[in-house]
Design a protein around this motif. Sequence first.
Motif, PDB file in Angstrom:
ATOM      1  N   ASP A 396       0.897  -1.235  -0.001  1.00 45.17           N
ATOM      2  CA  ASP A 396      -0.086  -0.015   0.065  1.00 45.17           C
ATOM      3  C   ASP A 396       0.753   1.184  -0.025  1.00 45.17           C
ATOM      4  N   ARG A 397       1.921   1.015  -0.360  1.00 47.09           N
ATOM      5  CA  ARG A 397       3.039   2.189  -0.734  1.00 47.09           C
ATOM      6  C   ARG A 397       3.919   2.092  -1.868  1.00 47.09           C
ATOM      7  N   PRO A 398       4.691   3.178  -2.431  1.00 45.28           N
ATOM      8  CA  PRO A 398       5.660   2.651  -3.597  1.00 45.28           C
ATOM      9  C   PRO A 398       6.346   1.346  -3.305  1.00 45.28           C
ATOM     10  N   PHE A 399       6.524   0.760  -4.616  1.00 45.93           N
ATOM     11  CA  PHE A 399       7.162  -0.635  -4.574  1.00 45.93           C
ATOM     12  C   PHE A 399       7.922  -0.717  -6.003  1.00 45.93           C
ATOM     13  N   VAL A 400       8.961  -1.829  -5.827  1.00 42.48           N
ATOM     14  CA  VAL A 400       9.415  -2.254  -7.174  1.00 42.48           C
ATOM     15  C   VAL A 400       8.774  -3.379  -7.605  1.00 42.48           C
ATOM     16  N   TYR A 401       8.605  -3.507  -8.833  1.00 40.31           N
ATOM     17  CA  TYR A 401       8.131  -4.904  -9.513  1.00 40.31           C
ATOM     18  C   TYR A 401       9.246  -5.352 -10.524  1.00 40.31           C
ATOM     19  N   VAL A 402       9.064  -6.804 -10.666  1.00 41.50           N
ATOM     20  CA  VAL A 402      10.169  -7.325 -11.621  1.00 41.50           C
ATOM     21  C   VAL A 402       9.570  -8.536 -12.173  1.00 41.50           C
ATOM     22  N   ILE A 403       9.663  -8.703 -13.474  1.00 47.92           N
ATOM     23  CA  ILE A 403       9.243  -9.759 -14.249  1.00 47.92           C
ATOM     24  C   ILE A 403      10.439 -10.487 -14.768  1.00 47.92           C
ATOM     25  N   LEU A 404      10.457 -11.614 -14.135  1.00 53.13           N
ATOM     26  CA  LEU A 404      11.852 -12.389 -14.012  1.00 53.13           C
ATOM     27  C   LEU A 404      11.886 -13.725 -14.827  1.00 53.13           C
ATOM     28  N   ASP A 405      13.135 -13.830 -15.299  1.00 52.95           N
ATOM     29  CA  ASP A 405      13.247 -15.389 -15.970  1.00 52.95           C
ATOM     30  C   ASP A 405      13.790 -16.155 -14.696  1.00 52.95           C
ATOM     31  N   GLY A 409      17.802 -15.962 -13.586  1.00 52.91           N
ATOM     32  CA  GLY A 409      17.567 -14.962 -12.571  1.00 52.91           C
ATOM     33  C   GLY A 409      17.836 -13.663 -13.178  1.00 52.91           C
ATOM     34  N   THR A 410      17.399 -13.634 -14.582  1.00 54.64           N
ATOM     35  CA  THR A 410      17.488 -12.270 -15.377  1.00 54.64           C
ATOM     36  C   THR A 410      16.123 -11.535 -15.457  1.00 54.64           C
ATOM     37  N   PRO A 411      16.314 -10.411 -15.164  1.00 52.87           N
ATOM     38  CA  PRO A 411      14.782  -9.485 -15.021  1.00 52.87           C
ATOM     39  C   PRO A 411      14.556  -9.310 -16.468  1.00 52.87           C
ATOM     40  N   LEU A 412      13.274  -9.590 -16.729  1.00 51.04           N
ATOM     41  CA  LEU A 412      12.998  -9.041 -18.233  1.00 51.04           C
ATOM     42  C   LEU A 412      12.095  -7.933 -18.207  1.00 51.04           C
ATOM     43  N   PHE A 413      11.643  -7.528 -17.110  1.00 46.09           N
ATOM     44  CA  PHE A 413      11.047  -6.245 -16.910  1.00 46.09           C
ATOM     45  C   PHE A 413      11.415  -5.961 -15.557  1.00 46.09           C
ATOM     46  N   MET A 414      11.397  -4.575 -15.255  1.00 49.10           N
ATOM     47  CA  MET A 414      11.815  -4.283 -13.867  1.00 49.10           C
ATOM     48  C   MET A 414      10.949  -2.725 -13.787  1.00 49.10           C
ATOM     49  N   GLY A 415      10.372  -2.188 -12.687  1.00 50.88           N
ATOM     50  CA  GLY A 415       9.801  -1.193 -12.638  1.00 50.88           C
ATOM     51  C   GLY A 415       9.597  -0.653 -11.075  1.00 50.88           C
ATOM     52  N   VAL A 416       9.244   0.571 -11.154  1.00 48.89           N
ATOM     53  CA  VAL A 416       8.729   1.060  -9.661  1.00 48.89           C
ATOM     54  C   VAL A 416       7.290   1.444  -9.915  1.00 48.89           C
ATOM     55  N   MET A 417       6.520   1.273  -8.918  1.00 48.57           N
ATOM     56  CA  MET A 417       5.016   1.707  -8.862  1.00 48.57           C
ATOM     57  C   MET A 417       4.991   2.627  -7.750  1.00 48.57           C
ATOM     58  N   ASN A 418       4.602   3.873  -7.922  1.00 44.38           N
ATOM     59  CA  ASN A 418       4.590   5.036  -7.206  1.00 44.38           C
ATOM     60  C   ASN A 418       3.071   5.348  -7.028  1.00 44.38           C
ATOM     61  N   ASP A 419       2.217   5.148  -8.174  1.00 46.26           N
ATOM     62  CA  ASP A 419       0.911   5.448  -8.310  1.00 46.26           C
ATOM     63  C   ASP A 419       0.075   4.577  -9.039  1.00 46.26           C
ATOM     64  N   PRO A 420      -0.726   3.531  -8.429  1.00 47.09           N
ATOM     65  CA  PRO A 420      -1.439   2.435  -9.130  1.00 47.09           C
ATOM     66  C   PRO A 420      -2.607   3.428  -9.948  1.00 47.09           C
ATOM     67  N   ALA A 421      -2.785   4.657  -9.671  1.00 44.69           N
ATOM     68  CA  ALA A 421      -4.131   5.065 -10.181  1.00 44.69           C
ATOM     69  C   ALA A 421      -3.665   6.138 -11.247  1.00 44.69           C
ATOM     70  N   ALA A 422      -2.475   6.010 -11.502  1.00 45.62           N
ATOM     71  CA  ALA A 422      -1.916   7.072 -12.573  1.00 45.62           C
ATOM     72  C   ALA A 422      -1.856   6.149 -13.809  1.00 45.62           C
TER      73      ALA A 422
END
Length: 423
Positions: A396-405, A409-422
């Motif tokens: 319920d606060r900003p977090f990092v997300y990773v789509i991982l192989d 162990g290789t990240p295919l996608f990586m991001g930061v979610m600060n505002d799910p409503a945006a």
Amino acid sequence: MFKPLISKLLQLTALLLITALLATGCAPPAQDLMEGVAPSASAGESTNQELDQAILKSLNDFTWKLMKAAPQDQSNKMLSPVSVYLALAMTLNGADGETRDAMLETLSASDLTPEDINTFAGTYLKHVSADSDAFTLSIANSVWLREGFEADPEFLQKNADYFGAAVRSLDFNSPQAVEAINGWVSEATRETIDKIVEEIDPAVVMYLINAIYFKADWETQFSAENTYPEPFETPAGSKEVDFMHKLMTLDVVQDGLSKGILMPYVNPRMAMLAVLPEAGMTPEAWIQSMDAEKFNALLGTGTSKAIDLAFPKFEARYEDSLVDELEQLGMGKAFMPGEADFSLMQPSRAKDLFISAVQHKTFIRADEKGTEAAAVTSVEVSLTSMPMVDEALRFDRPFVYVILDTDTGTPLFMGVMNDPAAS
């Protein structure tokens, strides 16, 4: 005062276990929650014969209600009403309000209290056990709790005091938890029933289990030389099965709907009752025609006669979920999430538990030497709301997300979610 009742109950136990047919790997450690806990002073023996008779009537009435509610197909079936009664009686110690009243009604015990049943059960279980080469009768009870679930100490104490229940805390998330519970079942039934639990749902917090094991030699055994195949008329047609033959003196019982014999075991209080309904009447129809009073009347007709007996050897297993039957008998509220009241199982008195399953398994073998039979009843208790968890985690606060192989162990996608409503 209690010994005559014990004698009747011993015979009843054997009859219920048997005549109903007529109608280690490495397990996780289980913590003994009753280690070092002494029996309560209140867990004395029953001395009220009138009350004992009332509970015996309750057990007899429940027997016939349960048998009548069983599936009416033409398969082999065997129930142990004693096992079911004791498993539900343990569960009753955690019930309150309308749920408690519904369970008492189902047990044909509306005029009794859980304390009445506890005292009687405690006395019965202290006297019933017997173990020898020729005769064994044992009844064991256990309570299994999900590790981390806080059970009410008084609830556990009653089931330990009166039912001799072993109380264990176990990590239900462990793949070996099922093996640990089933290992107890196998041991309690001398390996005749190897399991009662297939898998543990995350919402399950408790199992209350009863196991009965019976093995006895006939008073007069059959000779294997006089066993040979003969036709048996099944509902699907005639089949050749092995019949045992012997000339013997037996008590014959008879009424307008049936004729039967009592075949005694080496323990003179025990016998197998075998009943043949009248021609054209199925065993299921005969059961529907009976009740406790009629059954006792039938037993009272016993007359000693010389019999040329032909009796089939058989071995059978039966398994059934008893939820439908118990709902039919008036216990539906206990199975309803949000309405069941098992608040006495927890110190918090929360009404968030319900019975999610009642599993019943039986086994029987009858041969020239005697009879071996076993039964297990498991009452599964689950949480109405979310299952037991080790920890709550809210993103319920900003977090990092990773789509991982995960292979590399290789990240295919990586991001930061600060505002799910945006967007």
